[in-house]
Design a protein around this motif. Structure first.
Motif, PDB file in Angstrom:
ATOM      1  N   LEU A   1    -119.452  61.591  45.791  1.00  0.00           N
ATOM      2  CA  LEU A   1    -120.899  61.808  45.694  1.00  0.00           C
ATOM      3  C   LEU A   1    -121.600  60.460  45.699  1.00  0.00           C
ATOM      4  CD1 LEU A   1    -123.404  63.607  45.173  1.00  0.00           C
ATOM      5  CD2 LEU A   1    -122.958  63.327  42.718  1.00  0.00           C
ATOM      6  N   THR A   2    -122.547  60.312  46.617  1.00  0.00           N
ATOM      7  CA  THR A   2    -123.357  59.093  46.667  1.00  0.00           C
ATOM      8  C   THR A   2    -124.802  59.493  46.446  1.00  0.00           C
ATOM      9  OG1 THR A   2    -121.827  58.069  48.237  1.00  0.00           O
ATOM     10  CG2 THR A   2    -124.034  57.121  48.070  1.00  0.00           C
ATOM     11  N   VAL A   3    -125.455  58.845  45.509  1.00  0.00           N
ATOM     12  CA  VAL A   3    -126.840  59.153  45.185  1.00  0.00           C
ATOM     13  C   VAL A   3    -127.720  58.011  45.672  1.00  0.00           C
ATOM     14  CG1 VAL A   3    -128.480  59.718  43.366  1.00  0.00           C
ATOM     15  CG2 VAL A   3    -126.087  60.440  43.166  1.00  0.00           C
ATOM     16  N   LYS A   4    -128.640  58.328  46.549  1.00  0.00           N
ATOM     17  CA  LYS A   4    -129.533  57.320  47.112  1.00  0.00           C
ATOM     18  C   LYS A   4    -130.788  57.211  46.260  1.00  0.00           C
ATOM     19  CE  LYS A   4    -129.310  59.675  50.867  1.00  0.00           C
ATOM     20  NZ  LYS A   4    -129.521  60.213  52.239  1.00  0.00           N
ATOM     21  N   PRO A   5    -131.124  56.000  45.853  1.00  0.00           N
ATOM     22  CA  PRO A   5    -132.315  55.846  45.006  1.00  0.00           C
ATOM     23  C   PRO A   5    -133.613  56.060  45.793  1.00  0.00           C
ATOM     24  CG  PRO A   5    -131.333  53.712  45.466  1.00  0.00           C
ATOM     25  CD  PRO A   5    -130.400  54.735  46.057  1.00  0.00           C
TER      26      PRO A   5
ATOM     27  N   GLU B   1    -131.855  60.746  44.929  1.00  0.00           N
ATOM     28  CA  GLU B   1    -132.067  60.771  43.479  1.00  0.00           C
ATOM     29  C   GLU B   1    -133.092  61.847  43.118  1.00  0.00           C
ATOM     30  OE1 GLU B   1    -133.364  57.017  41.966  1.00  0.00           O
ATOM     31  OE2 GLU B   1    -133.453  57.701  39.882  1.00  0.00           O
ATOM     32  N   GLY B   2    -132.747  62.615  42.112  1.00  0.00           N
ATOM     33  CA  GLY B   2    -133.650  63.673  41.666  1.00  0.00           C
ATOM     34  C   GLY B   2    -133.330  65.041  42.242  1.00  0.00           C
ATOM     35  N   ASP B   3    -132.604  65.060  43.371  1.00  0.00           N
ATOM     36  CA  ASP B   3    -132.199  66.343  43.955  1.00  0.00           C
ATOM     37  C   ASP B   3    -131.035  66.926  43.167  1.00  0.00           C
ATOM     38  OD1 ASP B   3    -132.712  65.574  47.504  1.00  0.00           O
ATOM     39  OD2 ASP B   3    -134.102  66.021  45.862  1.00  0.00           O
ATOM     40  N   ASN B   4    -130.773  68.200  43.413  1.00  0.00           N
ATOM     41  CA  ASN B   4    -129.596  68.828  42.822  1.00  0.00           C
ATOM     42  C   ASN B   4    -128.405  68.647  43.755  1.00  0.00           C
ATOM     43  OD1 ASN B   4    -131.216  69.704  40.718  1.00  0.00           O
ATOM     44  ND2 ASN B   4    -131.611  71.692  41.682  1.00  0.00           N
ATOM     45  N   SER B   5    -127.210  68.523  43.176  1.00  0.00           N
ATOM     46  CA  SER B   5    -125.978  68.370  43.949  1.00  0.00           C
ATOM     47  C   SER B   5    -125.069  69.564  43.691  1.00  0.00           C
ATOM     48  CB  SER B   5    -125.230  67.104  43.537  1.00  0.00           C
ATOM     49  OG  SER B   5    -126.031  65.952  43.684  1.00  0.00           O
TER      50      SER B   5
ATOM     51  N   ALA C   1    -127.750  68.862  38.154  1.00  0.00           N
ATOM     52  CA  ALA C   1    -129.208  68.932  38.269  1.00  0.00           C
ATOM     53  C   ALA C   1    -129.806  67.530  38.186  1.00  0.00           C
ATOM     54  CB  ALA C   1    -129.767  69.811  37.159  1.00  0.00           C
ATOM     55  N   ALA C   2    -130.873  67.335  38.948  1.00  0.00           N
ATOM     56  CA  ALA C   2    -131.614  66.062  38.905  1.00  0.00           C
ATOM     57  C   ALA C   2    -130.659  64.882  38.996  1.00  0.00           C
ATOM     58  CB  ALA C   2    -132.458  65.995  37.643  1.00  0.00           C
ATOM     59  N   THR C   3    -129.926  64.821  40.086  1.00  0.00           N
ATOM     60  CA  THR C   3    -128.877  63.815  40.257  1.00  0.00           C
ATOM     61  C   THR C   3    -129.432  62.398  40.124  1.00  0.00           C
ATOM     62  OG1 THR C   3    -127.964  65.367  41.859  1.00  0.00           O
ATOM     63  CG2 THR C   3    -126.890  63.250  41.670  1.00  0.00           C
ATOM     64  N   GLN C   4    -128.677  61.558  39.432  1.00  0.00           N
ATOM     65  CA  GLN C   4    -129.077  60.180  39.164  1.00  0.00           C
ATOM     66  C   GLN C   4    -128.105  59.206  39.812  1.00  0.00           C
ATOM     67  OE1 GLN C   4    -128.936  60.104  34.892  1.00  0.00           O
ATOM     68  NE2 GLN C   4    -130.527  61.659  34.656  1.00  0.00           N
ATOM     69  N   PRO C   5    -128.513  57.973  40.050  1.00  0.00           N
ATOM     70  CA  PRO C   5    -127.586  56.985  40.639  1.00  0.00           C
ATOM     71  C   PRO C   5    -126.292  56.847  39.850  1.00  0.00           C
ATOM     72  CG  PRO C   5    -129.820  56.161  40.718  1.00  0.00           C
ATOM     73  CD  PRO C   5    -129.875  57.439  39.916  1.00  0.00           C
ATOM     74  N   GLY C   6    -126.355  57.019  38.531  1.00  0.00           N
ATOM     75  CA  GLY C   6    -125.153  56.932  37.709  1.00  0.00           C
ATOM     76  C   GLY C   6    -124.188  58.070  37.927  1.00  0.00           C
ATOM     77  N   ASP C   7    -124.601  59.087  38.666  1.00  0.00           N
ATOM     78  CA  ASP C   7    -123.707  60.206  38.978  1.00  0.00           C
ATOM     79  C   ASP C   7    -122.821  59.889  40.180  1.00  0.00           C
ATOM     80  OD1 ASP C   7    -126.395  62.519  38.251  1.00  0.00           O
ATOM     81  OD2 ASP C   7    -124.782  61.816  36.923  1.00  0.00           O
ATOM     82  N   SER C   8    -123.105  58.791  40.876  1.00  0.00           N
ATOM     83  CA  SER C   8    -122.296  58.410  42.033  1.00  0.00           C
ATOM     84  C   SER C   8    -120.859  58.161  41.587  1.00  0.00           C
ATOM     85  CB  SER C   8    -122.863  57.142  42.691  1.00  0.00           C
ATOM     86  OG  SER C   8    -124.133  57.385  43.246  1.00  0.00           O
TER      87      SER C   8
END
Lengths: 107, 113
Positions: free
Chosen positions: A103-107, A15-19, A78-85
């Motif tokens: 895409l899996t976003v880890k909190p 979470e928070g990283d760019n994808s 940008a700033a990937t969020q859990p809701g982007d999974s």
């Protein structure tokens, strides 16, 4: 037993990283390209599109880059969020969809 | 909040039975698409209408599948007779005259036993 099916490329980010999600397309005559997001149990949702005469387009937290020389498309979040999974698909103007990237976003 | 609606959401039927899936596009949209999604094949375009006229149904098995738009508010996809290999999620999408994005419905999950 193990299910057989498309082996989706996967991307796991913090979470928070760019994808960056990549897509290769096949039809050099496509005049636009679209990115969709599909959450589990739902239909694909339009994110952003880009015309073939452009090489970059920005939206809210998303940027799409088009490289026609190598027939490559990318989606940057940008700033990937859990809701982007979700599973992300690229599509060409002839409505052909790529296999998708999970895409899996880890909190 | 305008949305594409699809009915039924789930359908379980026996092989050989007729299946009819319905879609109500967003009011004002003039393009309608039918897709099938499976684990094996991913998302495949079956048929595409513009102003209620079929423009492309090359992705649809003609011997058993048919797609129609009786009016601007209803699109149908029929399978007769259904087979187990038709089991999939069928999505309808509609789009405005311009630009070209598509708005997908929630899908119909079809299981043919």
């Amino acid at each position: 037993g193990e299910s057989v099916g498309l082996h989706l490329p996967t991307l796991s980010v913090q979470e928070g990283d760019n994808s960056i999600i990549n897509c290769a397309y096949s039809n050099s005559a496509s005049d636009y390209f679209i990115w969709y997001k599909q959450e589990s149990g739902k239909g694909p949702q339009f994110i952003i599109d880009i015309r073939s005469n452009m090489d970059k387009r920005q939206g809210q937290r998303v940027t799409v880059l088009l490289n026609k020389t190598v027939k490559h498309l990318s989606l940057q979040i940008a700033a990937t969020q859990p809701g982007d999974s979700a599973v992300y698909f690229c599509a060409e103007s002839d409505m052909r969809f790529g296999a998708g990237t999970r895409l899996t976003v880890k909190p | 909040d305008a949305r594409v609606t699809q009915t039924p959401r789930h359908k379980v039927t026996e092989m050989g039975q007729e299946v009819t899936m319905r879609c109500q596009p967003i009011l004002g949209h003039n393009t309608v698409f039918w897709y099938r999604q499976t684990m094996m094949q991913g998302l495949e375009l079956l048929a595409y209408f513009r102003n209620r006229a079929p423009l492309d149904d090359s992705g649809m098995p003609k011997d058993r599948f048919s797609a129609e738009m009786p009016d601007a508010t209803l699109a149908t996809l029929k399978i007769q007779p259904s087979e187990p290999r038709d089991s999939a999620v069928y999505f309808c999408a509609s789009g405005p005259p311009s630009p070209h994005e598509q708005y997908f419905g929630p899908g119909t999950r079809l299981t043919v036993t």
